[in-house]
Enzyme design. Structure first.
Site, PDB file in Angstrom:
ATOM      1  N   ALA A 260       0.670  -1.326  -0.135  1.00  0.00           N
ATOM      2  CA  ALA A 260       0.135  -0.418   0.067  1.00  0.00           C
ATOM      3  C   ALA A 260       0.429   1.334  -0.264  1.00  0.00           C
ATOM      4  CB  ALA A 260      -0.654  -0.283   1.482  1.00  0.00           C
ATOM      5  N   GLU A 263       2.710   1.218  -3.965  1.00  0.00           N
ATOM      6  CA  GLU A 263       0.788   1.712  -4.672  1.00  0.00           C
ATOM      7  C   GLU A 263       0.366   2.901  -4.839  1.00  0.00           C
ATOM      8  OE1 GLU A 263      -2.225  -0.083  -7.388  1.00  0.00           O
ATOM      9  OE2 GLU A 263      -2.241  -0.974  -4.632  1.00  0.00           O
ATOM     10  N   SER A 265       1.929   6.042  -3.041  1.00  0.00           N
ATOM     11  CA  SER A 265       2.440   7.172  -2.941  1.00  0.00           C
ATOM     12  C   SER A 265       2.923   7.012  -5.197  1.00  0.00           C
ATOM     13  CB  SER A 265       3.526   6.710  -2.289  1.00  0.00           C
ATOM     14  OG  SER A 265       2.730   6.669  -0.772  1.00  0.00           O
ATOM     15  N   CYS A 371      -6.849   4.984   6.746  1.00  0.00           N
ATOM     16  CA  CYS A 371      -5.570   4.264   6.199  1.00  0.00           C
ATOM     17  C   CYS A 371      -4.385   5.176   7.150  1.00  0.00           C
ATOM     18  CB  CYS A 371      -4.834   5.320   5.039  1.00  0.00           C
ATOM     19  SG  CYS A 371      -3.452   5.000   4.516  1.00  0.00           S
ATOM     20  N   GLU A 380       4.954  12.286   2.143  1.00  0.00           N
ATOM     21  CA  GLU A 380       6.147  11.992   0.875  1.00  0.00           C
ATOM     22  C   GLU A 380       5.295  12.818  -0.381  1.00  0.00           C
ATOM     23  OE1 GLU A 380       7.176   7.896  -1.144  1.00  0.00           O
ATOM     24  OE2 GLU A 380       6.088   7.701   0.599  1.00  0.00           O
TER      25      GLU A 380
END
Length: 422
Positions: A260, A263, A265, A371, A380
């Site tokens: 997770a 993908e 990010s 999340c 990020e």
């Protein structure tokens, strides 16, 4: 000043082919909007033949994300859902759990993505971004997915988990194949899953022998010591099995963080940059700061969510959503992409506005399944997008937007490549 709306002709809501063809994958928003306008809930057939109930409107999607009657546990489904198949050692993760198991594991890892640990990653993310941009700067052109948005999250997640440098390229390769298996090799995805599982088992064993200052070592402490505070390694439980991760839960949690974190990010960075490049006035507004503002990141997440639909759910009983009765065990998909552009919730929802003042998007979830990696995803994206825009003031698309290649999935929203010049 806001950006430009999507203008592609919407597919007919009743046409499964139109809903999932290449034109839809390239721009799903008009098609999703047509469904939302036609009704709050639709039963549709997915490309794999599964029949699902798609929920389209913001209020219903938000309520559904937090509704305990909608289970994530596949055992509560009627068996019609096909979806993504994982071996048991990778399947025992938060995305397949309801309370009390979900609550127990979430408690065990609640500090792993807390402000202290995430803030320590900022310098590493900044260095990684700068080094990747140094490599491509002399060329005057690049594929920002292959050369930047892809490798950057691998480095970040690898640093977080403590993955050795020598294993990172292979790890990214397995993850890429899982996300989009080659059309001429349908078994490649399964092989990649098993290779990644074997790698994680070996990595966990190595961390047990040689602990480090990383998240995986902290999660092993939660498995072996019964600690409910992996951020510090402090044993605050009573040491009973009820306070610990099982071995499968440990491996599955490591897989979830890796998969997770990588993908989502990649998609957020790639589609965020594309959205700005297609909206020059918004790009100029973002460039006014040293890095994109928190409001700008929230708007990019709303405008282009990394997942167009939330993880499938299964009603525990016959359930009414938007006035439509959905039978127990059926598959429910809560459509984040339509909810985020619902005019009942957002003014001018199809326009990008990086100064949007009220942004209650659902891209990172809502309720107990919100999340867990949201702080890292935001940081990020903020650093990665800001670094590119500062480094390349003349950044521009190298192809017409209609020529861009997208990941062949209606569930996720991600570019296969992003050719640019600078």
């Amino acid at each position: 000043m806001t950006g430009q709306p999507d203008t592609a002709a919407p597919p007919r809501p009743s046409s499964a082919g139109a809903l999932f063809d290449a034109a839809f994958i390239a721009n799903p928003y008009p098609g999703f909007a047509a469904l939302r306008e036609a009704g709050p809930v639709h039963q549709i057939t997915l490309p794999d033949g599964a029949k699902v109930w798609l929920v389209t409107r913001y209020a219903d999607v938000r309520a559904g994300l937090a509704d305990p009657r909608l289970s994530l546990n596949k055992a509560n489904g009627d068996g019609s859902w096909k979806g993504f198949s994982l071996p048991p050692a990778l399947d025992a993760n938060l995305l397949n759990m309801d309370p009390p198991d979900h609550s127990r594991i979430r408690r065990l890892v609640r500090h792993a993505f807390g402000p202290q640990r995430i803030s320590r990653l900022r310098p590493k993310i900044e260095v990684a971004a700068a080094e990747l941009l140094d490599r491509i700067a002399p060329n005057g052109e690049a594929d920002l997915i292959a050369e930047y948005a892809g490798p950057l999250p691998v480095r970040v997640i690898s640093d977080l988990l403590g993955v050795p440098e020598a294993d990172r390229a292979a790890m990214r390769g397995w993850t890429d194949v899982m996300i989009a298996p080659p059309a001429d090799d349908p078994r490649a995805g399964g092989r990649a899953i098993m290779e990644l599982q074997d790698f994680l088992v070996r990595l966990i064993a190595e961390k047990r022998r040689n602990p480090g200052d990383d998240l995986l070592t902290a999660m092993i402490a939660a498995r072996d010591d019964g600690s409910d505070d992996p951020g510090t390694g402090t044993d605050t439980g009573d040491g009973s099995d009820g306070d610990r991760l099982s071995e499968e839960e440990l491996t599955s949690l490591a897989f979830l963080v890796l998969f997770a974190g990588y993908e989502n990010s990649v998609h957020v960075i790639g589609t965020g940059l594309l959205a700005l490049l297609r909206n020059p006035e918004q790009l100029a507004a973002v460039r006014e700061g040293a890095e994109p503002s928190p409001a700008a990141i929230e708007e990019l997440l709303r405008y282009e969510p990394p997942g167009t639909v939330a993880l499938r759910r299964f009603p525990l009983t016959d359930l009414s959503i938007g006035g439509v009765t959905i039978p127990a065990g059926a598959t429910v998909l809560l459509c984040v992409a339509t909810a985020n552009r619902d005019p009942e919730r957002f003014a001018e929802p199809d326009l990008l506005d990086v100064r949007r003042p009220d942004n209650g998007h659902l891209s990172l979830g809502h309720g107990i399944h919100y999340c867990v990696g949201a702080p890292l995803a935001r940081l990020e994206a903020q650093i990665a997008i800001g670094a590119v825009l500062r480094r390349f003031p003349g950044l521009a698309l190298a192809v017409d937007p209609a020529e861009l290649a997208w990941r062949p999935s209606f569930r996720t929203r991600g570019l296969s490549s992003l050719p640019v010049t600078f």
